[in-house]
Write an enzyme that holds these catalytic residues in place. Structure first.
Site, PDB file in Angstrom:
ATOM      1  N   ASN A  69      -1.598  -6.323  14.333  1.00  0.00           N
ATOM      2  CA  ASN A  69      -1.715  -7.331  13.276  1.00  0.00           C
ATOM      3  C   ASN A  69      -0.599  -8.340  13.538  1.00  0.00           C
ATOM      4  OD1 ASN A  69      -1.692  -8.953  11.032  1.00  0.00           O
ATOM      5  ND2 ASN A  69      -1.981  -7.280   9.567  1.00  0.00           N
ATOM      6  N   GLU A 114      -7.541  -6.135  17.100  1.00  0.00           N
ATOM      7  CA  GLU A 114      -6.848  -7.050  16.181  1.00  0.00           C
ATOM      8  C   GLU A 114      -7.247  -6.641  14.765  1.00  0.00           C
ATOM      9  OE1 GLU A 114      -8.540 -10.931  16.290  1.00  0.00           O
ATOM     10  OE2 GLU A 114      -6.981 -11.838  15.033  1.00  0.00           O
ATOM     11  N   ARG A 143      -9.825 -17.553   3.654  1.00  0.00           N
ATOM     12  CA  ARG A 143      -8.601 -18.171   3.119  1.00  0.00           C
ATOM     13  C   ARG A 143      -8.476 -19.616   3.625  1.00  0.00           C
ATOM     14  NH1 ARG A 143      -3.854 -13.938   3.875  1.00  0.00           N
ATOM     15  NH2 ARG A 143      -2.840 -15.398   2.437  1.00  0.00           N
ATOM     16  N   HIS A 196      -6.512  -7.259  10.460  1.00  0.00           N
ATOM     17  CA  HIS A 196      -5.898  -8.012   9.368  1.00  0.00           C
ATOM     18  C   HIS A 196      -6.223  -7.340   8.048  1.00  0.00           C
ATOM     19  CE1 HIS A 196      -4.718 -11.280  11.965  1.00  0.00           C
ATOM     20  NE2 HIS A 196      -5.912 -11.198  12.521  1.00  0.00           N
ATOM     21  N   ALA A 241       1.014 -14.279  10.896  1.00  0.00           N
ATOM     22  CA  ALA A 241       0.694 -15.698  11.081  1.00  0.00           C
ATOM     23  C   ALA A 241       0.716 -16.125  12.554  1.00  0.00           C
ATOM     24  CB  ALA A 241       1.659 -16.559  10.260  1.00  0.00           C
ATOM     25  N   ARG A 243       5.737  -8.167  -2.272  1.00  0.00           N
ATOM     26  CA  ARG A 243       5.327  -9.464  -2.814  1.00  0.00           C
ATOM     27  C   ARG A 243       3.835  -9.650  -2.570  1.00  0.00           C
ATOM     28  NH1 ARG A 243       7.931 -14.093  -0.132  1.00  0.00           N
ATOM     29  NH2 ARG A 243       6.539 -15.176  -1.560  1.00  0.00           N
ATOM     30  N   PRO A 280       5.225 -11.125  11.926  1.00  0.00           N
ATOM     31  CA  PRO A 280       6.174 -11.578  10.910  1.00  0.00           C
ATOM     32  C   PRO A 280       5.719 -11.367   9.472  1.00  0.00           C
ATOM     33  CG  PRO A 280       5.102 -13.432  11.990  1.00  0.00           C
ATOM     34  CD  PRO A 280       4.735 -12.209  12.771  1.00  0.00           C
ATOM     35  N   ASN A 281       6.692 -11.038   8.665  1.00  0.00           N
ATOM     36  CA  ASN A 281       6.587 -10.899   7.202  1.00  0.00           C
ATOM     37  C   ASN A 281       5.854  -9.645   6.745  1.00  0.00           C
ATOM     38  OD1 ASN A 281       7.956 -13.391   6.518  1.00  0.00           O
ATOM     39  ND2 ASN A 281       6.171 -14.424   7.360  1.00  0.00           N
ATOM     40  N   TYR A 306      -2.298  -8.690  -0.657  1.00  0.00           N
ATOM     41  CA  TYR A 306      -2.076  -7.633   0.331  1.00  0.00           C
ATOM     42  C   TYR A 306      -1.981  -6.231  -0.276  1.00  0.00           C
ATOM     43  CZ  TYR A 306      -1.019 -11.677   3.224  1.00  0.00           C
ATOM     44  OH  TYR A 306      -1.111 -12.873   3.893  1.00  0.00           O
TER      45      TYR A 306
HETATM   46  O1  CA2 Z   1      -4.233 -10.373   6.430  1.00  0.00           O
HETATM   47  C1  CA2 Z   1      -3.402 -10.149   7.321  1.00  0.00           C
HETATM   48  O2  CA2 Z   1      -3.149  -9.028   7.724  1.00  0.00           O
HETATM   49  C2  CA2 Z   1      -2.603 -11.320   7.913  1.00  0.00           C
HETATM   50  O3  CA2 Z   1      -2.350 -11.054   9.271  1.00  0.00           O
HETATM   51  C3  CA2 Z   1      -1.299 -11.393   7.126  1.00  0.00           C
HETATM   52  C4  CA2 Z   1      -0.419 -12.570   7.532  1.00  0.00           C
HETATM   53  C5  CA2 Z   1      -1.210 -13.856   7.474  1.00  0.00           C
HETATM   54  O4  CA2 Z   1      -0.413 -14.930   7.945  1.00  0.00           O
HETATM   55  C6  CA2 Z   1      -2.490 -13.790   8.277  1.00  0.00           C
HETATM   56  O5  CA2 Z   1      -3.186 -15.003   8.104  1.00  0.00           O
HETATM   57  C7  CA2 Z   1      -3.354 -12.638   7.814  1.00  0.00           C
HETATM   58  C8  CA2 Z   1       0.796 -12.738   6.603  1.00  0.00           C
HETATM   59  C9  CA2 Z   1       1.543 -11.504   6.362  1.00  0.00           C
HETATM   60  C10 CA2 Z   1       2.540 -11.760   5.245  1.00  0.00           C
HETATM   61  O6  CA2 Z   1       2.721 -10.559   4.583  1.00  0.00           O
HETATM   62  C11 CA2 Z   1       3.376 -10.576   3.403  1.00  0.00           C
HETATM   63  C12 CA2 Z   1       3.339  -9.420   2.682  1.00  0.00           C
HETATM   64  C13 CA2 Z   1       3.973  -9.372   1.474  1.00  0.00           C
HETATM   65  C14 CA2 Z   1       4.652 -10.475   0.992  1.00  0.00           C
HETATM   66  C15 CA2 Z   1       4.693 -11.632   1.739  1.00  0.00           C
HETATM   67  C16 CA2 Z   1       4.050 -11.677   2.951  1.00  0.00           C
END
Ligand code: CA2
Length: 146
Positions: free
Chosen positions: A74, A98, A107, A100, A77, A18, A10-11, A23
């Site tokens: 990946n 896996e 974090r 990230h 969350a 964003r 997700p996301n 990221y």
């Molecule tokens: O660091 C990573 O790749 C994560 O898997 C990213 C997840 C986070 O919940 C993990 O703890 C670590 C979140 C991805 C959200 O991605 C976004 C990208 C741009 C704007 C908003 C969210």
């Protein structure tokens, strides 16, 4: 030639739109392109899939049992609480990496647990796009050793 399933949770479809301070500015398409290029350098291909829905990610992992020799995932969350992903990945016969983009261990405390890590061959975190290239290297090494 092997197919490597590249699965995003997700996301991650919002990458590049964003939170660039966490990221970066690369988009999900950029990540898929770099991962595909790395796989193609070794004669393999990538089948990429992103979803915001846990059940669809479970379905994609099940489909990979027939369609892919390895998984790079990946889970976003879902990493931190989705035991259904743990169980689905445990039923996959092949390397699972896996990955990230950020380093969840640096974090918030709730990101320090991964329910996926115990069933992954290995985990790569905090290296941004380079982590995806390393994930391909890890997969290729293990496929060649089989
Ligand atoms: O660091 C990573 O790749 C994560 O898997 C990213 C997840 C986070 O919940 C993990 O703890 C670590 C979140 C991805 C959200 O991605 C976004 C990208 C741009 C704007 C908003 C969210």
């Amino acid at each position: 030639m092997a197919v490597i399933a590249l699965l995003h949770g997700p996301n991650l479809n919002l990458l590049g739109q964003r939170e660039p301070h966490i990221y970066g500015s690369a988009t999900l398409d950029d990540y898929v392109a770099v991962t595909s290029a790395a796989a193609e350098r070794h004669g393999h291909s990538v089948a990429a899939f992103q979803t915001n829905h846990e059940g669809r990610l479970v379905d994609a992992i099940h489909a990979a049992r027939a369609d892919a020799a390895a998984i790079i995932i990946n889970p976003g969350a879902f990493t931190h609480y989705a035991w259904a992903l743990h169980d689905a990945l445990a039923a996959f016969n092949g390397p699972i990496i896996e990955v990230h983009i950020s380093n969840p261990n640096a974090r918030e405390p709730w990101r320090h647990t991964s329910v996926v890590a115990p069933v992954a061959t290995g985990s790569i975190m905090g290296l941004g796009m380079h982590g995806y290239e390393l994930a391909v290297e890890a997969v290729v090494r293990r496929l060649e050793a089989q």
